[in-house]
Scaffold this active site. Structure first.
Site, PDB file in Angstrom:
ATOM      1  N   LYS A   2      31.579  28.601   1.188  1.00  0.00           N
ATOM      2  CA  LYS A   2      31.724  27.366   1.975  1.00  0.00           C
ATOM      3  C   LYS A   2      33.079  27.300   2.661  1.00  0.00           C
ATOM      4  O   LYS A   2      33.181  26.835   3.792  1.00  0.00           O
ATOM      5  CB  LYS A   2      31.535  26.128   1.085  1.00  0.00           C
ATOM      6  CG  LYS A   2      30.102  25.904   0.667  1.00  0.00           C
ATOM      7  CD  LYS A   2      29.919  24.517   0.063  1.00  0.00           C
ATOM      8  CE  LYS A   2      28.484  24.308  -0.407  1.00  0.00           C
ATOM      9  NZ  LYS A   2      28.324  23.024  -1.100  1.00  0.00           N
TER      10      LYS A   2
ATOM     11  N   LYS B 164      15.338  30.965   2.410  1.00  0.00           N
ATOM     12  CA  LYS B 164      15.057  29.790   1.596  1.00  0.00           C
ATOM     13  C   LYS B 164      14.952  28.561   2.507  1.00  0.00           C
ATOM     14  O   LYS B 164      15.696  28.463   3.488  1.00  0.00           O
ATOM     15  CB  LYS B 164      16.247  29.633   0.635  1.00  0.00           C
ATOM     16  CG  LYS B 164      16.050  28.692  -0.495  1.00  0.00           C
ATOM     17  CD  LYS B 164      17.272  28.741  -1.419  1.00  0.00           C
ATOM     18  CE  LYS B 164      17.753  27.342  -1.685  1.00  0.00           C
ATOM     19  NZ  LYS B 164      18.924  27.256  -2.530  1.00  0.00           N
TER      20      LYS B 164
ATOM     21  N   LYS C 159      18.455  23.007   4.732  1.00  0.00           N
ATOM     22  CA  LYS C 159      18.874  22.198   5.869  1.00  0.00           C
ATOM     23  C   LYS C 159      19.878  22.956   6.727  1.00  0.00           C
ATOM     24  O   LYS C 159      19.942  22.781   7.934  1.00  0.00           O
ATOM     25  CB  LYS C 159      19.525  20.923   5.314  1.00  0.00           C
ATOM     26  CG  LYS C 159      19.789  19.854   6.335  1.00  0.00           C
ATOM     27  CD  LYS C 159      20.160  18.577   5.600  1.00  0.00           C
ATOM     28  CE  LYS C 159      21.564  18.608   5.024  1.00  0.00           C
ATOM     29  NZ  LYS C 159      22.594  18.142   5.959  1.00  0.00           N
TER      30      LYS C 159
END
Ligand code: TRP
Length: 332
Positions: free
Chosen positions: A114, A197, A200
């Protein structure tokens, strides 16, 4: 014998849960509340680790609560609460930060992913300390079992390490939790790109099914779902990832087995099958969507449900904070 305690958390970071959130997590939460003493937490403090819009955070927190209730989390069976309404999370979070090594925290792969996406300068300190806040979430409730996806495995290991270290240094304080890593069958893929997967943050949106979207939008998405070469409806993850994903979705919501579905659609084309999947999904979520939207009509009532859960969570959490503080030599 008393029931084992389960705790899990979900971030209020989207306007709607998607099918992967439901089949991969929330559905198991609903089942676990029947057999366990379940604590489910909307982790709004974790959502603050990236840039957030205040209006959206509020809306998404309430929408998450409404969806959890509509999907079957019962406030009688479970303790459903909002993390920020239980300040003990911040209290134990700090203790966890003081127990974790800088080196071990630096090895968290989710932080590395991230923060590299955000750029080292844009990434916030809270993103770095996120796993310690999460460890606090879990240990506060003397949790035995933590249902999470595979991506959270490392955070659970860190939690166990910190708890064990604390216990041996300062005396028995925390239950050591076990991860309950949700099984493969619960993994739902993007219906436009069945090798990714459902998520969002990836894909175009056309491959993502939001449970609060209208039946029309979702039916249309299923009808244009990607399929594979050949024409047989058969479960085969390598040769037919698209059809396999649709079979998984149908089976999970209709309760039929994959083998029964293969028989049912033998000799029929992909088009018929996609129509059937669309119908199963749309009819499954139609009443759930209506219920969630209804709950959102009366915010005061929804918030009062959360307040009750948070009150119960605070009383349980305070016992652990007192114990940890006392063992650390903090004057109470
Ligand atoms: N990190 C988890 C996720 O992104 C959310 C979370 C926060 C959580 N605290 C938790 C999950 C405690 C389980 C237990 O999915």
């Amino acid at each position: 014998m008393s029931k084992k305690r389960v705790l899990s958390g979900i971030q209020p970071t989207s306007d709607s849960f998607h099918l992967g959130n439901y089949l991969g997590a929330v559905k198991q939460w609903v089942d676990l509340q029947e057999t366990h003493d379940a604590f489910y937490c909307i982790v709004d403090l974790h959502a603050l680790t990236v840039e957030t819009d205040p209006k959206l955070l509020r809306k998404r927190t309430l929408t998450s609560a409404a969806q959890l209730l509509a999907l079957g989390i019962s406030p009688e069976k479970s303790t459903l609460f909002v993390q920020s309404q239980v300040p003990q999370h911040n209290q134990l979070g700090w203790i966890m930060e003081c127990m974790a090594g800088f080196g071990e925290a630096s090895r968290m792969t989710q932080f590395k992913d991230k923060s590299s996406k955000a750029g080292a300068d844009a990434a916030r300190v809270g993103l770095f300390t996120y796993p310690m806040l999460m460890a606090g979430d879990i240990l506060l409730y003397q949790t035995n079992l933590v249902p999470v996806g595979e991506d959270q495995r490392q955070h659970i290991e860190l939690t166990r390490d910190i708890a064990g270290r604390f216990n041996s240094k300062y005396g028995e304080t925390f239950a050591i939790p076990e991860g309950f890593i949700l099984k493969q069958g619960a993994k739902i893929f993007d219906i436009q790109d069945p090798t990714a997967k459902m998520s969002k943050s990836s894909g175009s949106g056309a491959g993502l099914i939001d449970i609060l979207d209208t039946p029309e939008v979702n039916a249309k998405k299923f009808k244009s779902a990607v399929t594979d070469a050949g024409r047989e409806v058969k479960f085969d993850l390598v040769e037919k990832p698209g059809i396999s994903n649709l079979l998984t979705i149908h089976a999970a919501l209709s309760g039929k087995s994959i083998a029964d579905l293969e028989n049912e659609f033998a000799g029929k084309g992909y088009g018929d099958f996609k129509g059937a999947v669309a119908e199963v999904v749309v009819e499954y979520f139609r009443p759930i969507r209506a219920h969630a939207l209804e709950l959102l009509q009366d915010e005061a009532h929804l918030i009062s449900i959360l307040h009750k859960g948070s009150e119960k969570a605070r009383s349980v959490a305070q016992i652990t904070v007192d114990k940890a503080y006392k063992n650390l030599g903090i004057v109470l």
